[in-house]
Scaffold this active site. Structure first.
Site, PDB file in Angstrom:
ATOM      1  N   LYS A 112       0.878  -1.244  -0.127  1.00  0.00           N
ATOM      2  CA  LYS A 112       0.047   0.069   0.028  1.00  0.00           C
ATOM      3  C   LYS A 112       0.675   1.222  -0.107  1.00  0.00           C
ATOM      4  CE  LYS A 112      -4.296  -2.136   0.970  1.00  0.00           C
ATOM      5  NZ  LYS A 112      -3.720  -3.709   1.196  1.00  0.00           N
TER       6      LYS A 112
HETATM    7  C1  LIG Z   1      -4.447  -4.483   1.139  1.00  0.00           C
HETATM    8  C2  LIG Z   1      -3.804  -6.000   0.962  1.00  0.00           C
HETATM    9  C3  LIG Z   1      -4.098  -7.204   0.008  1.00  0.00           C
HETATM   10  C4  LIG Z   1      -5.202  -7.009  -0.806  1.00  0.00           C
HETATM   11  O1  LIG Z   1      -5.124  -6.028  -1.756  1.00  0.00           O
HETATM   12  P1  LIG Z   1      -6.328  -5.676  -2.520  1.00  0.00           P
HETATM   13  O2  LIG Z   1      -5.844  -4.390  -3.476  1.00  0.00           O
HETATM   14  O3  LIG Z   1      -7.161  -5.003  -1.548  1.00  0.00           O
HETATM   15  O4  LIG Z   1      -6.822  -6.673  -3.457  1.00  0.00           O
HETATM   16  C5  LIG Z   1      -3.123  -7.982   0.077  1.00  0.00           C
HETATM   17  N1  LIG Z   1      -2.195  -8.164   1.140  1.00  0.00           N
HETATM   18  C6  LIG Z   1      -1.977  -7.083   1.786  1.00  0.00           C
HETATM   19  C7  LIG Z   1      -0.754  -7.447   2.830  1.00  0.00           C
HETATM   20  C8  LIG Z   1      -2.772  -6.149   1.830  1.00  0.00           C
HETATM   21  O5  LIG Z   1      -2.271  -5.042   2.778  1.00  0.00           O
END
Ligand SMILES: *Cc1c(COP(=O)(O)O)cnc(C)c1O
Length: 462
Positions: A112
Site C-alpha cells: 500500500k
Molecule cells: C491490501 C492488501 C491485500 C489486498 O489488496 P487489494 O488491493 O485489496 O486486493 C493483500 N495483502 C496485503 C498485505 C494487503 O495489505
C-alpha cells in the site's frame, strides 16, 4: 484525460478532481475514459530504467495537465525516497520460472505504500496550489490505514481519520496507526469487522451535506490514483523478465481487487500479460464469482491473512463496468441487487471476466503449509498474504510463461503467523525496530454513523 463513473451518473472529472473526491457522487468509482497505450518500443525503452523513471513514463499520460513534467517527476522522487530498497520493487526467484515481487520495502512494510506515499505528495501539491484543505477518512483491514497515516502525518492541508476493526488487525499494523504523534492523524477502533468500516465510510460519502461540510476525501483503493500508482510495478517487473518480447503472468493476493485491477490496466495499456490470477484466502467471494458467475456475500471469517478478509470487493465494480461494455445503468442495477445479498453476472460479462482473470483460493492449512514450505525449500520467509499467492500460483503455473507472485507485505508485519509456521520470529527492519516501545493513541467507537460523524466534525482541522 477525463474520468467517468462506473455508474454513469456523476460529473466527468479531471485526474486531480477524481483523486481529491475519491468515490463518485453517484456511488460509483472513477475510471479513465480511455486507456493510454504503450507500444512495444515504449515498453522496451523501460529496460534498465530506475523505478522512478518507469513510474513517470507509465503514469504520465493519465495525469493530464494539472502537473508539469518537472513537478510530477519531483513528487515521484519524494514518494519513493523513504523506501528501504533502491530497486523499490525487487524481484527474487522462488523456483524455476516462478518469481516473487517484493512490494514490502516501503515505510509501513506493505504494498500500500507504493500508492499512498505518492498520493500524499499529490494531495499536498494540489491542496497547496488551490489553498484548500480536506478531511481524509479511510477504512482499513490494517495496511491501508497504516500506509495512509504514514503518508499524511504532519501535512498541513489534511486531517486524517482511519477506521479499523477493533481487535482484528495485527499488533504491528495497530501500532503503525496508533503511535504517530502528529495531531492531524486519528486512529478509530470500530466495534465491528472490516466490511462494517467500509460500509460506514460509504455512508459518510453518500451523506452529501456531511461530505461537503468537512470536505471529505477518500484514499481507499476506490481512489483511482491508488490504482494508477500500482500499475507501475507490473511494468517494471515484466520488463525485467523480458517484456515486451516475452509474456509473463501474475498471481495477486486479493481482497478489494485494487492491486489485481492495476495489473488489468497494465495489460490494457499494452503490457503482454498472459494471465492474471486472483488469489483469495478462505473469504473467497471473488474465486466463487469467477468460478460460478454468482457474486454472493457471506459472513467474513477472520484468517491469518487479515488484509484479505473482505466480502464486498469494491474495485470489482471497475472490472464489471468493462465486462458489461461500460454500461453504467447495468452496473447500478447489480450494485442495488448486491445490497440484498448478491447478483448473477450475465453470461457475456462472465466470459469477458474469465478472458482476463483466473482465480484460486488457499485455505488456512494450505497457507500455513506454504509459509513452512517456502522457508525450508525456497529460502523465503513469506507473510501469510504472500503465502496465499504463492500457493495459488504453484497450482496454476505452466512451464512456459514466467509467473510473478506479488509479495504484498513483509513477514515482520504478521509475526505470529510466521512464527507458528516456521519457528522464526521475523525481525522488524532496523529503521522501525523501536515500534513496540512507542506509546499508543486510539479512540474506540461504536458501529454507528451519527457517532462517527460527530467525532469527525469535532476533530476537524485541529
Ligand atoms: C491490501 C492488501 C491485500 C489486498 O489488496 P487489494 O488491493 O485489496 O486486493 C493483500 N495483502 C496485503 C498485505 C494487503 O495489505
Amino acid at each position: 484525460m477525463r474520468y467517468i463513473s462506473t455508474r454513469g451518473q456523476a460529473p466527468i472529472l479531471s485526474f486531480e478532481d477524481a483523486m481529491l473526491s475519491g468515490l463518485a457522487r453517484d456511488g460509483g468509482l472513477y475510471v479513465p475514459e480511455t486507456i493510454p497505450q504503450m507500444t512495444a518500443a515504449d515498453i522496451r525503452a523501460l529496460q534498465g530504467q530506475s523505478y522512478e523513471e518507469t513510474a513517470f513514463r507509465v503514469m504520465r499520460p493519465f495525469v493530464g495537465e494539472s502537473l508539469t513534467d518537472d513537478v510530477f517527476a519531483d513528487l515521484i522522487a519524494k514518494a519513493y525516497s523513504g523506501f528501504g530498497h533502491v530497486a523499490r520493487a525487487p524481484l527474487v526467484q522462488l523456483a524455476p520460472n516462478h518469481f516473487l515481487l517484493e512490494l514490502f520495502h516501503g515505510p509501513t512494510l506493505a504494498f500500500k505504500d507504493f500508492a499512498m506515499q505518492l498520493i500524499g505528495q499529490l494531495f499536498q501539491e494540489a491542496l497547496d496550489r488551490r489553498g484548500e484543505r480536506v478531511t481524509i477518512v479511510g477504512a482499513t483491514s490494517g495496511d491501508t490505514g497504516s500506509a495512509a497515516i504514514e503518508a499524511f502525518r504532519g501535512l498541513e492541508a489534511v486531517n486524517v481519520v482511519i477506521l479499523f476493526p477493533d481487535g482484528r488487525v495485527s499488533e504491528v499494523q495497530r501500532r503503525q496507526m496508533t503511535t504517530p504523534v502528529e495531531n492531524n492523524v486519528h486512529a478509530l477502533a470500530l466495534d465491528g469487522d472490516f466490511d462494517d468500516c467500509q460500509a460506514r465510510l460509504k455512508d459518510m460519502f453518500n451523506d452529501f451535506a456531511f461530505r461537503d461540510s468537512v470536505r471529505l476525501a477518500g484514499v481507499n483503493s476506490i481512489n483511482w490514483a491508488r490504482v494508477l500508482a500500482q500499475v507501475v510495478y507490473y511494468f517494471s517487473s515484466a520488463v525485467s523478465l523480458g517484456a515486451p518480447d516475452r509474456k509473463v503472468s501474475f498471481t495477486v493476493p486479493t481482497g478489494n481487487f485494487g492491486d489485481v485491477f492495476a495489473g488489468y490496466i497494465a495489460k490494457r495499456m499494452g503490457l503482454p500479460i498472459d494471465r492474471l490470477v486472483v488469489a483469495t484466502n478462505h473469504n473467497d467471494i471473488l474465486h466463487r464469482c469467477l468460478s460460478t458467475g454468482r457474486y454472493d456475500t457471506n459472513n467474513v471469517s477472520p484468517t491469518i491473512s487479515p488484509s484479505m478478509d473482505i466480502q464486498v470487493s469494491s474495485n470489482f465494480e471497475r472490472a464489471l463496468f468493462d465486462a458489461y461494455g461500460r454500461d453504467g445503468p447495468a452496473v447500478s442495477r447489480l450494485m442495488n441487487e448486491l445490497a440484498n445479498g448478491g447478483f448473477a453476472v450475465s453470461q457475456d460479462a462472465l466470459q469477458a471476466l474469465r478472458g482476463d482473470f483466473d482465480s484460486g483460493r488457499a485455505g488456512e492449512d494450505e497457507t500455513r503449509a506454504m509459509i513452512t514450505h517456502a522457508n525450508t525449500k525456497m529460502g523465503e520467509l513469506l507473510c501469510p498474504h504472500s503465502a496465499v499467492g504463492v500457493h495459488v500460483a504453484t497450482m496454476q503455473q505452466d512451464a512456459e510463461t514466467p509467473m510473478i507472485t506479488l509479495a504484498t507485505a513483509h513477514p515482520a508485519k504478521f509475526p505470529a503467523a510466521v512464527k507458528s509456521a516456521t519457528g522464526i520470529h521475523p525481525p522488524l527492519p532496523q529503521r522501525m525496530s523501536d515500534l513496540y516501545e512507542r506509546s499508543e493513541r486510539v479512540t474506540k467507537v461504536p458501529n454507528d454513523l451519527a457517532t462517527l460523524q460527530a467525532l469527525i466534525k469535532e476533530h476537524q482541522f485541529k
